[in-house]
Each structure stands twice: as C-alpha cells, then as structure tokens.
Design an enzyme around this catalytic site. Structure first.
Site, PDB file in Angstrom:
ATOM      1  CB  SER A 151      -1.435   0.088   1.673  1.00 49.59           C
ATOM      2  OG  SER A 151      -1.170   1.549   1.505  1.00 49.59           O
ATOM      3  CE1 TYR A 164      -4.602  -1.955   4.909  1.00 43.98           C
ATOM      4  CE2 TYR A 164      -3.341   0.211   4.730  1.00 43.98           C
ATOM      5  CZ  TYR A 164      -4.102  -1.384   4.172  1.00 43.98           C
ATOM      6  OH  TYR A 164      -4.220  -1.485   2.932  1.00 43.98           O
TER       7      TYR A 164
HETATM    8  P1  NDP Z   1     -11.798  -6.210  -0.460  1.00 43.53           P
HETATM    9  O1  NDP Z   1     -12.132  -5.626   1.553  1.00 43.53           O
HETATM   10  O2  NDP Z   1     -12.589  -5.274  -1.537  1.00 43.53           O
HETATM   11  O3  NDP Z   1     -11.238  -7.561  -0.633  1.00 43.53           O
HETATM   12  C1  NDP Z   1     -10.750  -8.092   0.422  1.00 43.53           C
HETATM   13  C2  NDP Z   1     -10.640  -9.559  -0.496  1.00 43.53           C
HETATM   14  O4  NDP Z   1      -9.883 -10.474   1.007  1.00 43.53           O
HETATM   15  C3  NDP Z   1     -12.208 -10.186  -0.484  1.00 43.53           C
HETATM   16  O5  NDP Z   1     -12.376 -11.112  -1.286  1.00 43.53           O
HETATM   17  C4  NDP Z   1     -11.903 -11.716   0.858  1.00 43.53           C
HETATM   18  O6  NDP Z   1     -12.880 -12.542   0.565  1.00 43.53           O
HETATM   19  C5  NDP Z   1     -10.394 -11.485   1.187  1.00 43.53           C
HETATM   20  N1  NDP Z   1     -10.373 -11.418   2.563  1.00 43.53           N
HETATM   21  C6  NDP Z   1     -10.467 -10.657   3.632  1.00 43.53           C
HETATM   22  N2  NDP Z   1     -10.128 -11.299   4.713  1.00 43.53           N
HETATM   23  C7  NDP Z   1      -9.992 -12.592   4.534  1.00 43.53           C
HETATM   24  C8  NDP Z   1      -9.372 -14.056   5.034  1.00 43.53           C
HETATM   25  N3  NDP Z   1      -8.750 -14.738   6.781  1.00 43.53           N
HETATM   26  N4  NDP Z   1      -9.689 -15.072   4.413  1.00 43.53           N
HETATM   27  C9  NDP Z   1      -9.363 -15.041   3.199  1.00 43.53           C
HETATM   28  N5  NDP Z   1      -9.416 -14.587   2.355  1.00 43.53           N
HETATM   29  C10 NDP Z   1     -10.210 -13.154   3.091  1.00 43.53           C
HETATM   30  O7  NDP Z   1     -10.740  -4.858  -0.140  1.00 43.53           O
HETATM   31  P2  NDP Z   1      -9.396  -4.392  -1.313  1.00 43.53           P
HETATM   32  O8  NDP Z   1      -9.436  -5.644  -3.238  1.00 43.53           O
HETATM   33  O9  NDP Z   1      -9.623  -2.838  -1.179  1.00 43.53           O
HETATM   34  O10 NDP Z   1      -7.687  -4.747  -1.115  1.00 43.53           O
HETATM   35  C11 NDP Z   1      -6.953  -5.376  -1.360  1.00 43.53           C
HETATM   36  C12 NDP Z   1      -5.386  -5.436  -0.437  1.00 43.53           C
HETATM   37  O11 NDP Z   1      -5.522  -4.669  -1.540  1.00 43.53           O
HETATM   38  C13 NDP Z   1      -5.684  -5.485   1.030  1.00 43.53           C
HETATM   39  O12 NDP Z   1      -4.380  -6.571   1.386  1.00 43.53           O
HETATM   40  C14 NDP Z   1      -5.554  -3.950   0.883  1.00 43.53           C
HETATM   41  O13 NDP Z   1      -4.520  -3.668   2.111  1.00 43.53           O
HETATM   42  C15 NDP Z   1      -4.697  -3.460  -0.507  1.00 43.53           C
HETATM   43  N6  NDP Z   1      -4.608  -2.301  -0.966  1.00 43.53           N
HETATM   44  C16 NDP Z   1      -6.254  -1.650  -1.153  1.00 43.53           C
HETATM   45  C17 NDP Z   1      -6.056  -0.389  -1.353  1.00 43.53           C
HETATM   46  C18 NDP Z   1      -7.143  -0.266  -1.510  1.00 43.53           C
HETATM   47  O14 NDP Z   1      -7.981   1.076  -1.873  1.00 43.53           O
HETATM   48  N7  NDP Z   1      -8.512  -0.359  -1.725  1.00 43.53           N
HETATM   49  C19 NDP Z   1      -4.801   0.860  -1.384  1.00 43.53           C
HETATM   50  C20 NDP Z   1      -3.638  -0.175  -1.507  1.00 43.53           C
HETATM   51  C21 NDP Z   1      -4.252  -1.853  -0.715  1.00 43.53           C
HETATM   52  P3  NDP Z   1     -14.656 -13.297   1.340  1.00 43.53           P
HETATM   53  O15 NDP Z   1     -14.557 -12.127   2.256  1.00 43.53           O
HETATM   54  O16 NDP Z   1     -14.693 -13.420  -0.192  1.00 43.53           O
HETATM   55  O17 NDP Z   1     -13.372 -13.636   2.390  1.00 43.53           O
END
Ligand code: NDP
Length: 260
Positions: A151, A164
């Site tokens: 990030s 975070y």
């Molecule tokens: P979302 O909340 O849209 O999606 C998160 C995903 O992670 C879902 O598919 C969820 O699956 C999965 N997930 C969460 N916890 C678990 C777990 N314990 N076990 C398995 N799967 C899990 O997040 P984003 O797409 O926004 O973020 C994705 C990554 O990018 C993260 O690491 C975030 O920190 C990083 N990021 C995001 C930014 C942004 O602007 N959005 C910016 C910078 C970094 P389900 O709920 O179906 O289990």
C-alpha cells in the site's frame, strides 16, 4: 532479442496463479488480468460460493478455466490444507499473489486489541504462512513468483491507521527477506503498493466527498485508482519478464508517493 520474443516474456500461458482474496476488489481484477495474460487462476476467499461465482465470471470473460478455493488465511492450519488441496488438484502453484487484507480505523489511544490482532493476522501473519507453504514446492522446482499487495501505507502514514501501516510496512521488509532466502532458488518475491483505489475496503472514504477530493488533489494523476490500473504490474511481476526483479516494491499510485 527481437521485439516479439521480448513481449512473449510477459505471456503467462501454462502458469498456475493463486490470488488470495480474489472474490472481489483488487484481487478479483488482478486474477482476471492474470487469466487474460494466459494463466490458470485460482480464485480465493473465505466462502466457496463467492469464489466459484468470481471464478465463473473470469472464465466467461477470458476463456481460461478459473478454479475456486476457500480457506481462511488467518489460520495456518487452513492455509497449509488449502495449498495442499490446490497442489494436489492442479499440480503446482507458480505464482502466489498475497492480496487478502483488511482495514480497521481508530485513533491509536482508542485502538482495540482485537483490531490490532486481526490486522496483524490477516495482513502480515497470513502472508508469512502462505509464502512459507508455497515456497517449499517452489524451491524443489527452482522457480516461482510471490507478489505481495502492500500500500502507499507501506511508506506513508495517515491518522487512524497506524496498525494497518505497520503491517503494510512490515511486508516490504518481509519480502526483502524472501528475496534473500529464495532468490538463490530461482524464486522472485516483490511488492505491488497501490495508492487509493475504489473497492469495498475504501467505500466509506470514496463516499466522503472531503476525503475523496483530498485523494484527487494529493494524487498527481488527479483521480482514484481503477483496479485495472494494477493489472500491468501484476502480469509483469508474475512473468519471465521480471526474472531479474527481486525484493522490490512497485508503487502503482498515480504518483502519490513521489510528491509532497
Ligand atoms: P476488499 O475488502 O474489497 O476484498 C478483500 C478480499 O480479501 C476479499 O476477497 C475477501 O474475501 C478476502 N479476505 C479478507 N479476509 C480474509 C481471510 N481472513 N481469509 C481469506 N480471505 C480473506 O479489499 P481490497 O480489494 O480493497 O484490498 C485488497 C488488498 O489491497 C488488501 O491487502 C488491501 O490492504 C490492499 N490495498 C487496497 C487499497 C484500496 O484502495 N482498496 C489500497 C492499497 C492496498 P471474502 O470476504 O470473500 O472471504
């Protein structure tokens, strides 16, 4: 090297890629992008139904068969079992994208123990457990790609997200450690560090017009990121084109971390 040979280095045909947390958000688009570049992708989340729906959509969009896997990345036992099942079913994992992640916000004096623990478990310990597990077969084969999703908070702080930021900063150094351990075995580990992107994780920020305007003003590109902005970096780092790129962090942030 002629140009066509150079471009073929980006082709992912024949590679098997697991993208954690790819039921939605950034992971969902990265998985589709890797499939479009030729990879067989494994779509992953905590629930099989959601992973199967996303896998079906990726197959329909790309013509490449996408598979589904469901396990909780915060459980080392589930991680080991989940990877074992994928390796049995598909033979190997060539590319691991550690994308699953969560956010929790509160000023530090009010930050709850359970939120700290959830962030460290999901954003850091899970990255360790998954990298450790997939690296075993990668070492045996002498090749593999591990891509972490960091990030801009891997480098820059903001109020209310100290925990975070700690996890996202830590995975940069963890990835350099992977480079040191795994580079001699033909494995590359790198970080993609996205700026501010519209997903479920940032929905509250996107709908806060003051914050949204701050993001647009603070980002030289003048806009929020579209998840498709990450696909080029992911395909590159997953491909033979990046065979000599190791331990690096690539910021895909519209220029945010380059300016004050
Ligand atoms: P979302 O909340 O849209 O999606 C998160 C995903 O992670 C879902 O598919 C969820 O699956 C999965 N997930 C969460 N916890 C678990 C777990 N314990 N076990 C398995 N799967 C899990 O997040 P984003 O797409 O926004 O973020 C994705 C990554 O990018 C993260 O690491 C975030 O920190 C990083 N990021 C995001 C930014 C942004 O602007 N959005 C910016 C910078 C970094 P389900 O709920 O179906 O289990």
């Amino acid at each position: 090297m002629t140009l066509p040979e150079g471009l073929s280095a980006f082709d992912l045909t024949g590679r098997i890629a697991l993208v954690t947390g790819s039921t939605r958000g950034l992971g969902r688009t990265i998985a589709e992008g890797l499939a479009a570049a030729g990879a067989t992708v494994v779509v992953h989340g905590r629930t099989r139904d959601a992973a199967e729906v996303a896998a079906g959509q990726i197959t329909a969009a790309t013509g490449r068969t996408a598979h589904a896997a469901a396990f909780d990345v915060t459980s080392t036992l589930e991680v080991d079992g989940g990877i074992e099942r994928i390796e049995q079913e598909l033979g190997r994992i060539d590319v691991l994208v550690n994308n699953a992640g969560i956010q929790r916000r509160a000023r530090i004096d009010e930050f709850a123990d359970e939120d700290w623990d959830a962030l460290v478990q999901t954003n850091l310990t899970a990255v360790f457990a998954l990298s450790r597990r997939v690296s075993r077969a990668m070492i045996a084969r002498g090749s593999g790609k591990i891509i972490q999703i960091g990030s801009v908070q891997s480098r820059l702080a903001r109020p209310s997200i100290a925990a975070y930021s700690a996890t996202k900063g830590a995975i940069v150094m963890f990835t350099r450690g992977l480079c040191a351990d795994l580079g001699p075995h033909g494995i590359q580990a790198n970080v993609i560090a996205p700026g501010y992107f519209e997903t479920a994780l940032t929905r509250a920020l996107v709908s806060d017009e003051t914050f949204s305007a701050w993001v647009r003003g603070r980002t030289p590109a003048g806009r929020w990121g579209d998840p498709r902005d990450l696909v080029g970096a992911a395909v590159f780092l997953a491909s033979a084109a990046a065979d000599f790129v190791n331990g690096q962090t690539l910021y895909v942030d519209g220029g945010m971390t380059a300016v004050v």
